[in-house]
Design a protein around this motif. Sequence first.
Motif, PDB file in Angstrom:
ATOM      1  N   GLY A  51      33.859  10.921 -10.843  1.00 16.57           N
ATOM      2  CA  GLY A  51      32.891  12.260 -11.347  1.00 16.57           C
ATOM      3  C   GLY A  51      32.478  12.177 -12.589  1.00 16.57           C
ATOM      4  O   GLY A  51      31.325  12.594 -12.997  1.00 16.57           O
TER       5      GLY A  51
ATOM      6  N   TYR B 227      24.022  14.255 -15.268  1.00 10.65           N
ATOM      7  CA  TYR B 227      23.988  15.794 -15.729  1.00 10.65           C
ATOM      8  C   TYR B 227      22.933  16.170 -16.769  1.00 10.65           C
ATOM      9  O   TYR B 227      22.674  17.282 -16.865  1.00 10.65           O
ATOM     10  CB  TYR B 227      25.416  15.837 -16.309  1.00 10.65           C
ATOM     11  CG  TYR B 227      26.038  17.407 -16.507  1.00 10.65           C
ATOM     12  CD1 TYR B 227      25.587  18.278 -15.133  1.00 10.65           C
ATOM     13  CD2 TYR B 227      26.794  17.623 -17.250  1.00 10.65           C
ATOM     14  CE1 TYR B 227      26.202  19.280 -15.302  1.00 10.65           C
ATOM     15  CE2 TYR B 227      27.163  18.984 -17.321  1.00 10.65           C
ATOM     16  CZ  TYR B 227      26.818  19.852 -16.511  1.00 10.65           C
ATOM     17  OH  TYR B 227      27.254  21.258 -16.484  1.00 10.65           O
TER      18      TYR B 227
ATOM     19  N   SER C 113      39.658  19.822 -11.141  1.00 12.08           N
ATOM     20  CA  SER C 113      38.503  19.166 -11.207  1.00 12.08           C
ATOM     21  C   SER C 113      37.798  19.712 -10.017  1.00 12.08           C
ATOM     22  O   SER C 113      36.471  19.817 -10.073  1.00 12.08           O
ATOM     23  CB  SER C 113      38.753  17.693 -11.272  1.00 12.08           C
ATOM     24  OG  SER C 113      39.618  17.183 -12.435  1.00 12.08           O
TER      25      SER C 113
ATOM     26  N   ALA D 288      33.289  17.680  -5.405  1.00  9.83           N
ATOM     27  CA  ALA D 288      34.240  18.971  -5.299  1.00  9.83           C
ATOM     28  C   ALA D 288      35.323  18.611  -4.088  1.00  9.83           C
ATOM     29  O   ALA D 288      36.430  18.657  -4.503  1.00  9.83           O
ATOM     30  CB  ALA D 288      33.770  20.141  -5.439  1.00  9.83           C
TER      31      ALA D 288
ATOM     32  N   TYR E 265      33.984  21.180 -10.667  1.00 10.79           N
ATOM     33  CA  TYR E 265      32.651  20.766  -9.825  1.00 10.79           C
ATOM     34  C   TYR E 265      31.958  21.648  -9.030  1.00 10.79           C
ATOM     35  O   TYR E 265      30.672  21.466  -8.975  1.00 10.79           O
ATOM     36  CB  TYR E 265      32.914  19.481  -9.205  1.00 10.79           C
ATOM     37  CG  TYR E 265      33.156  18.232  -9.853  1.00 10.79           C
ATOM     38  CD1 TYR E 265      32.364  17.360 -10.908  1.00 10.79           C
ATOM     39  CD2 TYR E 265      34.412  17.397 -10.020  1.00 10.79           C
ATOM     40  CE1 TYR E 265      32.338  16.330 -11.664  1.00 10.79           C
ATOM     41  CE2 TYR E 265      34.678  16.366 -11.002  1.00 10.79           C
ATOM     42  CZ  TYR E 265      33.762  15.998 -11.653  1.00 10.79           C
ATOM     43  OH  TYR E 265      33.997  14.861 -12.516  1.00 10.79           O
TER      44      TYR E 265
ATOM     45  N   VAL F 247      27.243  17.476  -6.398  1.00  8.19           N
ATOM     46  CA  VAL F 247      28.340  17.828  -6.977  1.00  8.19           C
ATOM     47  C   VAL F 247      29.430  18.449  -5.950  1.00  8.19           C
ATOM     48  O   VAL F 247      30.626  18.330  -6.082  1.00  8.19           O
ATOM     49  CB  VAL F 247      27.806  18.784  -8.185  1.00  8.19           C
ATOM     50  CG1 VAL F 247      29.327  19.329  -8.933  1.00  8.19           C
ATOM     51  CG2 VAL F 247      27.139  17.890  -9.261  1.00  8.19           C
TER      52      VAL F 247
END
Length: 524
Positions: free
Chosen positions: A312, A320, A373, A472, A377, A468
């Motif tokens: 990630g 990003y 996390s 996740a 995400y 993303v």
Amino acid sequence: MFSRKSSSHNLLFRKPITRSVTFTHISTLREEDEDGEAQEPMSTLSGHSGPGGSHLMSASMPVFKTPINLEEEEEESKAGGLRWFRELTNRSKSLIAILCLANFSATVFYSCIAPFFPSYAAMKGATETEVGLIFGCFQLVIFVMSPLWGIALPKIGAKFMFVTGILTTGVAAVLMGFLEYCPAGRTFVAMCFAIRLVDAVGVSAFMTASFSIIASQFPNAISTVFGACETFNGLGYTLGPPIGGALYQIGGFLLPFAVLGSLVCCCGIASWLLFPSFETSNEKEEAPSYRKYFMLPGVWVSLASVFCATLGLGFLDAMYGPHLEAFHITPAVVGAIFLLPSVLYFLCAPFLGVRIDRHGRAAEYMVAGAMISGACYLFMGPAPFLNLQGKLWVLIIANIVLGLGTCCQLIPPFSKNLEVTIKAGFVDNFETHGMVSGALSSATALGAFVGPAAGGFAVENLGFSWTVTGIAFFQLFVATATVLYMIYEKRPKRRPKITFSTEVDPEDDEVDEANEKTPLMFHI
């Protein structure tokens, strides 16, 4: 078999336990001190009278050389924290300081090139694809080399591997700066690949050795020391880009590499001068079996936690920035958003390490980290089904909390992996430490390589939000797998059945009646 005389009913309602054990008279015993020299026992423990004339101890009573204080043992078993660090020897403190400084300087060098290298490489004739491969090959080489270093560590020694690895990294950093004088075009690109590959070999060597040194020198505080090193890792990643950009602006392409490379070389020289020899035994022991190691479910759970976290982070480093530019914010704000998870990570890492060493529960923290996390995400995309597109403040909050989730995913796996391996019957030595270190380093590098590579392909075909979201759900899958492993680990173990006999042995009755007058405290 237990007779009716020794049952709980007999103990409580009939008479004291009557089977006696005779001890050799204490006057005939001789104690040995730590040096192996015989010492005469104390007269007050041999059944003689004390000053008051009363007998202090029966001749048949066993003697304990040192009283046992369970509270003190429990207190000594707790490791981590400032009190534990203050009680360390100067040698141990210097060892931790060099490990932390080496991690800091190496990560500063790795991250310092982000602000200026892509544009400078383009000026030298490198394409965007080539620049991406120059960055990506670093993690790929670490993935390949780390298990090999783990196998070689017992043969060449942890100190030699650490020193040569960190010196190789420092020399490669200095040489990178001299590419300013390299001809543009294919020659520049080829030299960049060559130096980057050498750098990765050095980093993989000293990382594998450092994990093994931590495990062997601080067995009761593995997570604490590892958390301290990770704190300086996060600090290096955080300060690397601004330091590199400032040095590049002051002195051009050569200065950042010359300064930071020299710092790395100084760490190597200090480790060579101050590190002791970490060899524990000259005896040849059987090499650990990688096949048996990779058959342990706990090993795969800890490796998955590390891989998932770095995957990630690697994706975000590459993808990003363009996503944030859609909010029409300045590059300075984009850079600040990138720093947010790193700040929370290096603040939480040492405290989490201390807590794991004192209270355990590494698997629980890995589950919490994956769930945190995964939720972050989902909001960083944000996921299309959340209907939160266009809200920058949601992304910023998720980016901050991600640092906590990543910390819980990266700190506990090392101690958990080693714990599972030792419980499976592996010898607690450098061979096992090298195997565990190599596997974890390899999983870390693989995630950092797959994240940008596969993430870029997914963004082109699915878009940033859905990519993303996929990361996740992968995080939540790892959390579920870890929970299932915890259930498997805590399953009830089979215990041997104990049967009680109700038959009365006449000989036991005779022995009981003969010894019934003997005090209970002197019989077992």
